[in-house]
Write a protein that holds these residues in place. Sequence first.
Motif: not given
Length: 136
Positions: A77-101
């Motif tokens: 799963k990926a959670e992606i946020d769009l943010a804005q700062d002095e450089l303009g727009y940026q993506f922040f990505v958190v990838v969550k990987v599950a391998m419960p087996h």
Amino acid sequence: MEYKSLYHTEVINEDGIEGVAYVNEADGLKVQVSSPTKNVPGTNPEQLLGLALTTCLNATIEAEEKRRGYDHQAVVKAEIDLAQDELGYQFFVVVKVAMPHLEKAEAESILETSLRRCPVAKLLKGSENVTVELIG
């Protein structure tokens, strides 16, 4: 760098953030695109990036699981946020990987190998805006 192409595609966006983007092939994908900050139907770059990353990484994990003799049960799963700062727009990505087996050490090893092999993960490697977590 010289390389041998195994597959080639051309993706075109002529409209910017509101309009249509498409794959330039006879049966290619055509997607209505829109800004996530506006109430307009369509997908956006954040969603497309998430789809590309989760699909590519999970396919790479699947190949590594099979190579090691395991059934494929991973979920990415990926959670992606769009943010804005002095450089303009940026993506922040958190990838969550599950391998419960799998035991934690084996899952970590598979994930590490897969991150080195996944073409989309390679593109994002080294970005301080991308985090990958093994969960579960």
